[in-house]
Design a protein around this motif. Structure first.
Motif, PDB file in Angstrom:
ATOM      1  N   ALA A  61       0.806  -1.220   0.000  1.00  0.00           N
ATOM      2  CA  ALA A  61       0.000   0.000   0.000  1.00  0.00           C
ATOM      3  C   ALA A  61       0.838   1.270   0.000  1.00  0.00           C
ATOM      4  CB  ALA A  61      -0.921   0.002   1.224  1.00  0.00           C
ATOM      5  N   PHE A  62       2.133   1.144   0.300  1.00  0.00           N
ATOM      6  CA  PHE A  62       2.960   2.333   0.500  1.00  0.00           C
ATOM      7  C   PHE A  62       3.061   3.205  -0.746  1.00  0.00           C
ATOM      8  CE2 PHE A  62       7.206   4.361   0.343  1.00  0.00           C
ATOM      9  CZ  PHE A  62       7.029   5.278   1.367  1.00  0.00           C
ATOM     10  N   GLY A  63       3.252   2.612  -1.906  1.00  0.00           N
ATOM     11  CA  GLY A  63       3.445   3.399  -3.124  1.00  0.00           C
ATOM     12  C   GLY A  63       2.269   4.312  -3.422  1.00  0.00           C
ATOM     13  N   GLY A  64       1.068   3.761  -3.354  1.00  0.00           N
ATOM     14  CA  GLY A  64      -0.103   4.569  -3.650  1.00  0.00           C
ATOM     15  C   GLY A  64      -0.380   5.625  -2.603  1.00  0.00           C
ATOM     16  N   TRP A  65      -0.181   5.261  -1.321  1.00  0.00           N
ATOM     17  CA  TRP A  65      -0.470   6.208  -0.246  1.00  0.00           C
ATOM     18  C   TRP A  65       0.557   7.332  -0.196  1.00  0.00           C
ATOM     19  CZ3 TRP A  65      -4.379   7.813   2.307  1.00  0.00           C
ATOM     20  CH2 TRP A  65      -4.247   8.458   3.538  1.00  0.00           C
ATOM     21  N   SER A  66       1.831   6.992  -0.318  1.00  0.00           N
ATOM     22  CA  SER A  66       2.861   8.025  -0.283  1.00  0.00           C
ATOM     23  C   SER A  66       2.807   8.902  -1.536  1.00  0.00           C
ATOM     24  CB  SER A  66       4.254   7.393  -0.157  1.00  0.00           C
ATOM     25  OG  SER A  66       4.539   6.563  -1.282  1.00  0.00           O
ATOM     26  N   GLY A  67       2.290   8.340  -2.623  1.00  0.00           N
ATOM     27  CA  GLY A  67       2.191   9.106  -3.859  1.00  0.00           C
ATOM     28  C   GLY A  67       0.968   9.990  -3.939  1.00  0.00           C
ATOM     29  N   ALA A  68       0.022   9.816  -3.008  1.00  0.00           N
ATOM     30  CA  ALA A  68      -1.155  10.681  -2.988  1.00  0.00           C
ATOM     31  C   ALA A  68      -0.753  12.085  -2.557  1.00  0.00           C
ATOM     32  CB  ALA A  68      -2.201  10.114  -2.025  1.00  0.00           C
ATOM     33  N   THR A 176       1.714  11.623   7.197  1.00  0.00           N
ATOM     34  CA  THR A 176       2.905  12.007   6.447  1.00  0.00           C
ATOM     35  C   THR A 176       3.246  11.035   5.319  1.00  0.00           C
ATOM     36  OG1 THR A 176       4.172  10.973   8.255  1.00  0.00           O
ATOM     37  CG2 THR A 176       3.969  13.371   8.273  1.00  0.00           C
ATOM     38  N   GLY A 177       2.330  10.097   5.025  1.00  0.00           N
ATOM     39  CA  GLY A 177       2.518   9.237   3.860  1.00  0.00           C
ATOM     40  C   GLY A 177       3.101   7.880   4.138  1.00  0.00           C
ATOM     41  N   ASN A 178       3.369   7.560   5.407  1.00  0.00           N
ATOM     42  CA  ASN A 178       3.851   6.229   5.743  1.00  0.00           C
ATOM     43  C   ASN A 178       2.686   5.249   5.835  1.00  0.00           C
ATOM     44  OD1 ASN A 178       6.807   6.877   6.518  1.00  0.00           O
ATOM     45  ND2 ASN A 178       5.638   8.327   7.754  1.00  0.00           N
ATOM     46  N   THR A 179       3.001   3.965   5.875  1.00  0.00           N
ATOM     47  CA  THR A 179       2.003   2.953   6.198  1.00  0.00           C
ATOM     48  C   THR A 179       2.393   2.307   7.520  1.00  0.00           C
ATOM     49  OG1 THR A 179       3.187   1.312   4.834  1.00  0.00           O
ATOM     50  CG2 THR A 179       1.371   2.512   3.802  1.00  0.00           C
ATOM     51  N   ALA A 180       1.417   1.705   8.207  1.00  0.00           N
ATOM     52  CA  ALA A 180       1.648   1.290   9.589  1.00  0.00           C
ATOM     53  C   ALA A 180       1.220  -0.143   9.842  1.00  0.00           C
ATOM     54  CB  ALA A 180       0.900   2.225  10.545  1.00  0.00           C
ATOM     55  N   VAL A 181       2.010  -0.817  10.687  1.00  0.00           N
ATOM     56  CA  VAL A 181       1.638  -2.099  11.280  1.00  0.00           C
ATOM     57  C   VAL A 181       1.550  -1.840  12.776  1.00  0.00           C
ATOM     58  CG1 VAL A 181       2.286  -4.487  11.699  1.00  0.00           C
ATOM     59  CG2 VAL A 181       2.798  -3.425   9.487  1.00  0.00           C
ATOM     60  N   VAL A 182       0.358  -1.916  13.321  1.00  0.00           N
ATOM     61  CA  VAL A 182       0.099  -1.489  14.691  1.00  0.00           C
ATOM     62  C   VAL A 182      -0.147  -2.701  15.592  1.00  0.00           C
ATOM     63  CG1 VAL A 182      -1.343  -0.056  16.175  1.00  0.00           C
ATOM     64  CG2 VAL A 182      -0.959   0.607  13.786  1.00  0.00           C
ATOM     65  N   ILE A 183       0.552  -2.748  16.713  1.00  0.00           N
ATOM     66  CA  ILE A 183       0.287  -3.753  17.740  1.00  0.00           C
ATOM     67  C   ILE A 183      -0.565  -3.078  18.804  1.00  0.00           C
ATOM     68  CG2 ILE A 183       1.277  -5.365  19.393  1.00  0.00           C
ATOM     69  CD1 ILE A 183       3.876  -5.265  17.816  1.00  0.00           C
ATOM     70  N   ALA A 184      -1.816  -3.511  18.920  1.00  0.00           N
ATOM     71  CA  ALA A 184      -2.744  -2.892  19.861  1.00  0.00           C
ATOM     72  C   ALA A 184      -2.341  -3.201  21.297  1.00  0.00           C
ATOM     73  CB  ALA A 184      -4.163  -3.389  19.593  1.00  0.00           C
ATOM     74  N   SER A 185      -2.887  -2.445  22.227  1.00  0.00           N
ATOM     75  CA  SER A 185      -2.689  -2.726  23.646  1.00  0.00           C
ATOM     76  C   SER A 185      -3.064  -4.171  23.932  1.00  0.00           C
ATOM     77  CB  SER A 185      -3.554  -1.786  24.489  1.00  0.00           C
ATOM     78  OG  SER A 185      -3.659  -2.236  25.817  1.00  0.00           O
ATOM     79  N   ALA A 186      -2.197  -4.898  24.625  1.00  0.00           N
ATOM     80  CA  ALA A 186      -2.449  -6.315  24.885  1.00  0.00           C
ATOM     81  C   ALA A 186      -3.660  -6.521  25.789  1.00  0.00           C
ATOM     82  CB  ALA A 186      -1.213  -6.957  25.511  1.00  0.00           C
ATOM     83  N   VAL A 204      -9.579   5.234   3.712  1.00  0.00           N
ATOM     84  CA  VAL A 204      -8.191   4.784   3.867  1.00  0.00           C
ATOM     85  C   VAL A 204      -7.978   3.522   3.042  1.00  0.00           C
ATOM     86  CG1 VAL A 204      -6.422   4.035   5.493  1.00  0.00           C
ATOM     87  CG2 VAL A 204      -8.109   5.739   6.193  1.00  0.00           C
ATOM     88  N   PRO A 205      -7.057   3.509   2.091  1.00  0.00           N
ATOM     89  CA  PRO A 205      -6.831   2.303   1.284  1.00  0.00           C
ATOM     90  C   PRO A 205      -6.396   1.124   2.142  1.00  0.00           C
ATOM     91  CG  PRO A 205      -5.770   4.227   0.293  1.00  0.00           C
ATOM     92  CD  PRO A 205      -6.206   4.634   1.660  1.00  0.00           C
ATOM     93  N   GLY A 206      -6.810  -0.069   1.750  1.00  0.00           N
ATOM     94  CA  GLY A 206      -6.424  -1.267   2.477  1.00  0.00           C
ATOM     95  C   GLY A 206      -4.917  -1.418   2.542  1.00  0.00           C
TER      96      GLY A 206
END
Length: 305
Positions: A61-68, A176-186, A204-206
């Motif tokens: 997803a990074f290319g499309g999101w950062s390119g927006a 700021t155009g990054n994509t994220a992998v989020v670890i939620a509160s345990a 938000v794109p998948g």
């Protein structure tokens, strides 16, 4: 059928990876309880494979999101705030149960989380003005510095602030155009997993945001060592775990954001995250690209253009 004769319909919580809602590939779940120990839900216990799948989705997803355009990203973040506003009552219930807050205090936290999305939405097309610009050069050159997103960012969400703290660490990463992998509160993952549903029904794109639930240490280790993860936010890590993750992150020179003193793992969730966030999280995962361009020979008559 009368209300008292109905069977309750329990909510099924799932991961949010690549715009879809998978269960953990391991098939594991764990119980989540409220502040008094009462059962709330069974949630997926993500595995290392789930973490790797999330990185693949984030990279795709990074290319499309950062390119927006920055303006478009701002519109998308504002849409998330709209959708969250429409489901406010659900989040008030989940935050109250997860954090042991009264309904009124939980409502204030949810309102602050919505406002935080709007705040970061407004910064998407302005952060470049404070982190970039034209540089003075002694010579016939034009020198411009512009900010660019770092890439895939692993985010360890705060352990105590299940929604406001979560939004405060996710929004600046994607703004700021990054994509994220989020670890939620345990211990309090329910608002995070429900946020995945909000993101899926917004613009938000998948793959831009991927949300995992489970043991923070188990999931953070492979992400810190992953060669396709470009940065890591250690907000939700204990001091001991953070040190281990920093060492692993050094292997491919990841950017590392250490938690601020007010964001400590055991902090009071009702106060610390309510303060104005500033711009340090926006600039933490930006790279600076500097371009030199010749302007031609300058003489008494001016430019040679």
């Amino acid at each position: 059928m009368s209300e008292q004769n109905r069977l309750g319909v329990f909510k099924t919580y799932k991961l949010y990876v690549g715009g879809k809602f998978p269960r953990s590939e391991s098939g594991r779940v764990y119980e989540v309880t409220d502040s008094k120990g009462a059962w709330l839900a069974n949630v997926p216990q993500s595995s290392r494979k789930d973490a790797r799948d999330a990185v693949v989705a984030a990279r795709k997803a990074f290319g499309g999101w950062s390119g927006a355009t920055a303006y478009n990203r701002g519109q998308v973040l504002y849409r998330v705030a709209e959708m969250l506003e429409g489901r406010k009552e659900q989040f008030v219930r989940e935050v109250a149960a997860s954090e042991g807050l009264s309904k009124s205090k939980a409502a204030a936290v949810v309102d602050a989380a919505i406002d935080r999305w709007v705040w970061y939405a407004g910064w998407t097309d302005k952060i470049g003005q404070i982190s970039g610009g034209a540089n003075p050069v002694a010579g016939p050159y034009l020198n411009l510095s512009t900010p660019e997103p770092t890439g895939v960012v692993a985010v360890l969400a705060p352990q105590k602030s299940s929604l406001l703290g979560l939004v405060s660490v996710i929004a600046p990463v994607i703004a700021t155009g990054n994509t994220a992998v989020v670890i939620a509160s345990a211990d309090a993952p329910l608002p995070a997993l429900s946020l995945g549903e909000v993101l899926a029904t917004s613009d938000v794109p998948g793959g831009v945001v991927n949300i995992l639930s489970g043991a923070t240490a188990e999931l953070a280790a492979p992400l810190a060592a992953h060669q396709d993860v470009n940065a890591i936010d250690l907000t939700g890590a204990t001091a001991e775990l953070a040190k281990e993750l920093e060492i692993a992150a050094a292997d491919n020179l990841k950017r590392v954001l250490r938690p601020q003193p007010a964001e400590a793992d055991g902090s009071d969730p009702s106060t610390d995250w309510l303060a104005a966030p500033g711009t340090h999280r926006l600039t933490a995962f930006l790279e600076t690209k500097t371009v030199w361009h010749p302007t031609g020979a300058l003489g008494a008559s001016g430019s040679s253009y």
